[in-house]
Design a protein around this motif. Sequence first.
Motif, short mmCIF file in Angstrom:
data_model
loop_
_atom_site.label_atom_id
_atom_site.label_comp_id
_atom_site.label_asym_id
_atom_site.label_seq_id
_atom_site.Cartn_x
_atom_site.Cartn_y
_atom_site.Cartn_z
N LEU A 98 56.78 79.26 49.24
CA LEU A 98 58.17 78.81 49.11
C LEU A 98 58.59 77.97 50.31
N SER A 99 58.17 78.40 51.50
CA SER A 99 58.50 77.63 52.70
C SER A 99 57.87 76.25 52.65
N GLN A 100 56.63 76.18 52.17
CA GLN A 100 55.95 74.89 52.06
C GLN A 100 56.68 73.97 51.08
N ILE A 101 57.09 74.51 49.94
CA ILE A 101 57.85 73.73 48.96
C ILE A 101 59.11 73.18 49.61
N CYS A 102 59.83 74.04 50.32
CA CYS A 102 61.11 73.66 50.91
C CYS A 102 60.93 72.57 51.96
N PHE A 103 59.97 72.74 52.86
CA PHE A 103 59.77 71.76 53.94
C PHE A 103 59.25 70.42 53.42
N VAL A 104 58.37 70.46 52.42
CA VAL A 104 57.87 69.21 51.84
C VAL A 104 59.02 68.44 51.20
N LEU A 105 59.91 69.15 50.49
CA LEU A 105 61.05 68.50 49.86
C LEU A 105 62.03 67.96 50.90
N ILE A 106 62.23 68.71 51.98
CA ILE A 106 63.16 68.25 53.02
C ILE A 106 62.66 66.97 53.68
N CYS A 179 51.41 73.85 48.15
CA CYS A 179 52.31 74.32 47.10
C CYS A 179 53.27 73.20 46.70
N GLU A 180 52.87 72.40 45.76
CA GLU A 180 53.71 71.34 45.25
C GLU A 180 54.64 71.93 44.18
#
Length: 308
Positions: A98-106, A179-180
């Motif tokens: 979830l953290s990876q998803i969030c940071f990639v989107l940010i 995690c895309e």
Amino acid sequence: MATTNHTAVSEFLLLGLTEDPALQPLIFSLFLSMYLVTILGNLLIILAVSNDSHLHTPMYFFLSNLSFHDICLISSTIPKMPVNILRQDQSITYAGCLSQICFVLIFGGLENCLLAVMAYDRYVAICHPLTYTVIMNPHLRVLLVLLSLLVSVVHALLHTRMVLWLSFCSDVEIPHFFCELAQVIKVACSDTLINNVLVYLVAGLFTGVPLCGIIFSYVNIVSSVLRMPSSEGKQKAFSTCGSHLSVVSLFYGTGFGVYISSEGTDSPRKTAVTSVMYSVVTQMLNPFIYSLRNRDMKEALRKITSFL
């Protein structure tokens, strides 16, 4: 009503780009090299801008921010894969995913917004040169960066919040090296209609508005340049936009290319391979594009490297 986490798993499995054990050392070396080159290249851009007083202009202020966010974006995607290869462990925790998803989107969203801001900066510089320093004052520069950050954070938290509502079965395998969002939604056990609609709706709006801003800026830039009487002035104006146009073409071109290829293939593994272009290669090439096509940047980088 209080929200609850409906997931039944504590970790996911990142399958990476290939299952062939013989290729794992090559992938490890390749991605580690790309990561180090990206970090070094973007750090040099930041150091060059901060140490050279000639580069203390709005254009280079936004460029240094872009380089910083490129470092953050690639640091959100690559490091987990080499670590997993070394440990021979494909797992990533639910919270880590979830953290990876969030940071990639940010940080991906920030790059999207900053490219639009940089196009606006070039528009003001070429179409309104006499009031450029007044319009692009330090307060407006910081405000544009903070506004881009705010929009990107809201966009990322919205999608991450929606993923929290999804249910996942045991032994969840994600055919990707990070995690895309789209791949995580596909492996959910619960209904994902709302998530998919939200992805297409918000992504279309979040990508479309900055892209329209870039197109609008460059339509006005081209129109203004073509009215210039001096051919030398035209060449100078276009040269200041060349690097930015190259980065914009690379960023949106690879993004749309990955989207089209994912729609045209049923193989998630092929989609993961093509996604390397927008999630890794773009961030690696940006420093080279700006340094090779810009005389002032090349001079500043030469001064920096002479001290190393």
